[in-house]
Motif scaffolding. Structure first.
Motif, PDB file in Angstrom:
ATOM      1  N   GLN A 258      58.742  34.102  57.118  1.00 52.50           N
ATOM      2  CA  GLN A 258      57.732  33.188  56.583  1.00 52.50           C
ATOM      3  C   GLN A 258      58.342  31.811  56.348  1.00 52.50           C
ATOM      4  N   THR A 259      59.520  31.787  55.771  1.00 51.96           N
ATOM      5  CA  THR A 259      60.181  30.514  55.496  1.00 51.96           C
ATOM      6  C   THR A 259      60.596  29.825  56.786  1.00 51.96           C
ATOM      7  N   LEU A 260      61.150  30.578  57.720  1.00 51.43           N
ATOM      8  CA  LEU A 260      61.606  29.999  58.983  1.00 51.43           C
ATOM      9  C   LEU A 260      60.444  29.492  59.827  1.00 51.43           C
ATOM     10  N   LEU A 261      59.396  30.301  59.956  1.00 52.17           N
ATOM     11  CA  LEU A 261      58.264  29.905  60.790  1.00 52.17           C
ATOM     12  C   LEU A 261      57.520  28.705  60.216  1.00 52.17           C
TER      13      LEU A 261
ATOM     14  N   ALA B 144      51.731  24.920  61.170  1.00 50.37           N
ATOM     15  CA  ALA B 144      50.510  25.717  61.340  1.00 50.37           C
ATOM     16  C   ALA B 144      50.781  27.203  61.127  1.00 50.37           C
ATOM     17  N   LEU B 145      52.019  27.640  61.346  1.00 54.42           N
ATOM     18  CA  LEU B 145      52.355  29.044  61.143  1.00 54.42           C
ATOM     19  C   LEU B 145      52.492  29.401  59.661  1.00 54.42           C
ATOM     20  N   ALA B 146      52.400  28.399  58.799  1.00 52.76           N
ATOM     21  CA  ALA B 146      52.433  28.669  57.358  1.00 52.76           C
ATOM     22  C   ALA B 146      51.166  29.383  56.907  1.00 52.76           C
ATOM     23  N   LEU B 147      50.122  29.385  57.752  1.00 48.22           N
ATOM     24  CA  LEU B 147      48.891  30.104  57.409  1.00 48.22           C
ATOM     25  C   LEU B 147      49.082  31.615  57.440  1.00 48.22           C
ATOM     26  N   LEU B 148      50.047  32.090  58.234  1.00 47.02           N
ATOM     27  CA  LEU B 148      50.345  33.522  58.254  1.00 47.02           C
ATOM     28  C   LEU B 148      51.023  33.897  56.945  1.00 47.02           C
ATOM     29  N   ASN B 149      50.612  34.988  56.383  1.00 48.58           N
ATOM     30  CA  ASN B 149      51.191  35.448  55.120  1.00 48.58           C
ATOM     31  C   ASN B 149      51.916  36.764  55.377  1.00 48.58           C
TER      32      ASN B 149
ATOM     33  N   ASN C 282      58.193  29.175  48.643  1.00 48.32           N
ATOM     34  CA  ASN C 282      57.007  28.482  49.139  1.00 48.32           C
ATOM     35  C   ASN C 282      56.899  27.046  48.643  1.00 48.32           C
ATOM     36  N   HIS C 283      57.657  26.669  47.667  1.00 49.28           N
ATOM     37  CA  HIS C 283      57.621  25.340  47.065  1.00 49.28           C
ATOM     38  C   HIS C 283      56.255  25.033  46.446  1.00 49.28           C
ATOM     39  N   GLY C 284      55.585  26.053  45.992  1.00 49.41           N
ATOM     40  CA  GLY C 284      54.310  25.878  45.306  1.00 49.41           C
ATOM     41  C   GLY C 284      54.485  26.227  43.843  1.00 49.41           C
ATOM     42  N   PRO C 285      53.400  26.323  43.122  1.00 48.94           N
ATOM     43  CA  PRO C 285      53.493  26.720  41.712  1.00 48.94           C
ATOM     44  C   PRO C 285      54.022  28.156  41.595  1.00 48.94           C
ATOM     45  N   VAL C 286      55.040  28.338  40.791  1.00 42.44           N
ATOM     46  CA  VAL C 286      55.661  29.651  40.643  1.00 42.44           C
ATOM     47  C   VAL C 286      54.746  30.539  39.803  1.00 42.44           C
ATOM     48  N   GLY C 287      54.476  31.725  40.312  1.00 36.98           N
ATOM     49  CA  GLY C 287      53.703  32.710  39.585  1.00 36.98           C
ATOM     50  C   GLY C 287      52.377  33.054  40.216  1.00 36.98           C
ATOM     51  N   LEU C 288      51.831  32.187  41.064  1.00 43.32           N
ATOM     52  CA  LEU C 288      50.516  32.475  41.644  1.00 43.32           C
ATOM     53  C   LEU C 288      50.560  33.680  42.575  1.00 43.32           C
TER      54      LEU C 288
END
Length: 175
Positions: free
Chosen positions: A35-38, A44-49, A83-89
């Motif tokens: 996930q991190t590499l792609l 656009a590959l960040a949409l894959l979870n 993910n560099h987003g809010p931690v905990g979501l």
């Protein structure tokens, strides 16, 4: 005297096979790494979870709600950190999905691909719904939703979930 109604069979309690413990470490690690590499190679590959696909598959193999929720919380928090987003979501969302996987997973624990595909699609749709709610209430960062993209991503994640489930099911490393 036939009334035309069939008796509903009792839910069979088939013992599920256990997954070898390195799967619980290796599969999420590979998914988080990919996930991190792609996402760095192609945004656009960040949409894959991928971590959710791996985590939900492992949650289906868990026997108790507590272990599935703990697994979801750990992998979700690691996903938040990378993910560099809010931690905990993602930790919150994966914990809720872990409980739902253990609660409703045995009803779909059949060898039919359609039922499992629908389970994975419902799980991803639930994941996106809970993530959107948590993000809008906790972070106050609402986003616009694209329904067509949501359907495509749900189908894509259902197919990926079926593929990973089949690979885990066919693995010779079961105990």
């Amino acid at each position: 005297m036939s009334t035309g109604l069939r008796a509903v069979p009792e839910l069979e309690s088939k013992p599920r096979t256990r997954v070898w413990w390195p799967w619980f470490i290796g599969l999420p690690t590979v998914a988080l790494g990919l996930q991190t590499l792609l996402s760095t190679l192609e945004p656009a590959l960040a949409l894959l979870n991928l971590p959710f696909v791996a985590t939900f598959n492992l949650m289906l193999w868990c026997r108790s709600a507590a272990s599935a929720m703990l697994l979801g919380a750990l992998i979700g928090c690691m996903h938040d950190g990378l993910n560099h987003g809010p931690v905990g979501l993602y930790g919150i969302v994966y914990t809720i999905c872990g409980y739902l996987a253990v609660r409703f997973g045995p009803y779909f624990w059949h060898r039919r691909a359609l039922e499992l595909g629908l389970l994975f699609a419902a799980a991803y749709a639930t994941h996106e719904f809970v993530y959107g709610l948590a993000r809008s209430f906790l972070v106050t960062e609402g986003g616009e939703t694209n329904l067509a993209l949501g359907f495509v991503l749900t189908a894509l994640h259902a197919g990926a979930g079926l593929f990973v489930f089949t690979m885990l099911n066919k693995a010779d490393w079961k105990l």
